[in-house]
Each structure stands twice: as C-alpha cells, then as structure tokens.
Design a protein around this motif. Structure first.
Motif, short mmCIF file in Angstrom:
data_model
loop_
_atom_site.label_atom_id
_atom_site.label_comp_id
_atom_site.label_asym_id
_atom_site.label_seq_id
_atom_site.Cartn_x
_atom_site.Cartn_y
_atom_site.Cartn_z
N TYR A 70 0.82 -1.21 0.00
CA TYR A 70 0.00 0.00 0.00
C TYR A 70 0.86 1.27 0.00
N LEU A 71 2.04 1.20 0.60
CA LEU A 71 2.91 2.37 0.69
C LEU A 71 3.85 2.40 -0.51
N LYS A 72 3.67 3.37 -1.35
CA LYS A 72 4.51 3.54 -2.54
C LYS A 72 5.00 4.98 -2.59
N GLU A 73 5.40 5.38 -3.77
CA GLU A 73 5.88 6.74 -4.02
C GLU A 73 6.99 7.12 -3.05
N GLU A 74 8.03 6.33 -3.01
CA GLU A 74 9.12 6.63 -2.10
C GLU A 74 9.93 7.81 -2.64
N VAL A 75 10.07 8.82 -1.81
CA VAL A 75 10.82 10.01 -2.13
C VAL A 75 11.79 10.26 -0.99
N ILE A 76 13.06 10.37 -1.30
CA ILE A 76 14.06 10.63 -0.26
C ILE A 76 14.35 12.13 -0.25
#
Length: 156
Positions: A70-76
């Motif tokens: 469910y958790l996507k769109e990883e942005v550092i």
C-alpha cells in the motif's frame, strides 16, 4: 467568615466533580487506559532484524515498500523517506528524534491497516489504532525519542 466561604466553595467543587464522575474509580481507570494505549514505550527499532540507524534511507524505503504494498511513491528528502498511499502519508527518518510522522485518513481502512502493519514491523508489537481515532476523519501519528525511549503518539 473567609474560612467558611472557602470551605463552602470547596464542598461545592467536590460535589460537582463527584456528580461528573471525576472521583469514580471506573472513570479514572478509563483515563489511565487511554493514556497507555496512545503512549507505548519501545526500546529499539529494527526492521527485518536490522537496526534502523544502520540502514540507509534507500534500503529502508525499499524494504517497507516491498513489505507493505500500500505504501509507494518513495521520495528521499532532507526530512527522510516519504512513503504514501491513498489516505496515508508517512515520513521516516531514523537519525532524528522524531523517527516517524504521518497523517492518516481514518475513513480508508487500508490506510489504517497499512499503518498498523508498519508499526508492527518497526516495533514487533501488535499495535491497534483505538476506535476513538477511527471515528474521526483523520489523525496524525508520531514516534518520538524521549529520554532514550520511543513513544507512539496519536492525535487529531
């Protein structure tokens, strides 16, 4: 005369508090339990049996995204790793005093389930979001390091 007024006012306050249930042991117990639910002490955070502080942000983001679909769109960013899904936005940074911050749409059951799964993966404790927060439209979650221990805080 002043002493009599003081005693009468004291008695009135005691009667009012008693009528509201403030001196009722059952009410006191409910308040104590509510505090225990929203504030859970955690000794050390690990993800996949590896301490968070030993993981790079990219490694942490990929591990969480692979475990919780469910958790996507990883942005550092400078703030940490930002992961989000429909109704859930979480920022994780193991190097700061506030390890995790997030905003959850309580009407999205998958968002709440994903948050509970993330908290379980971090703490290895089964943490359920109390019904009082699920009845609201949204709530915030924060995991902070206070005096060498980690506390989970939920608020509106």
């Amino acid at each position: 005369m002043k002493l009599i007024k003081f005693i009468l006012i004291g008695i009135i306050f005691i009667l009012i508090f008693n009528a509201l249930g403030m001196f009722n042991p059952e009410t006191s117990k409910k308040v104590d339990n509510a505090v225990e639910i929203t504030k859970i002490k955690i000794n050390e955070f690990k993800y996949k049996d590896k301490p968070l502080i030993d993981m790079s942000l990219k490694e942490l983001a990929s591990n969480i995204s692979s475990d919780i679909n469910y958790l996507k769109e990883e942005v550092i960013t400078d703030e940490g790793v930002k992961l989000s899904g429909k109704g859930l936005s979480v920022i994780i940074n193991p190097t700061k005093d506030t390890i995790l911050t997030g905003k959850v749409d309580a009407t999205e059951s998958k968002a709440v389930e994903s948050l509970e799964k993330l908290l379980y993966n971090l703490t290895k404790k089964d943490i359920k979001i109390p019904d009082e927060f699920l009845d609201k439209s949204s709530f915030n979650v924060a995991v902070e390091k206070i005096d060498g221990e980690y506390n989970l805080k939920l608020d509106e």
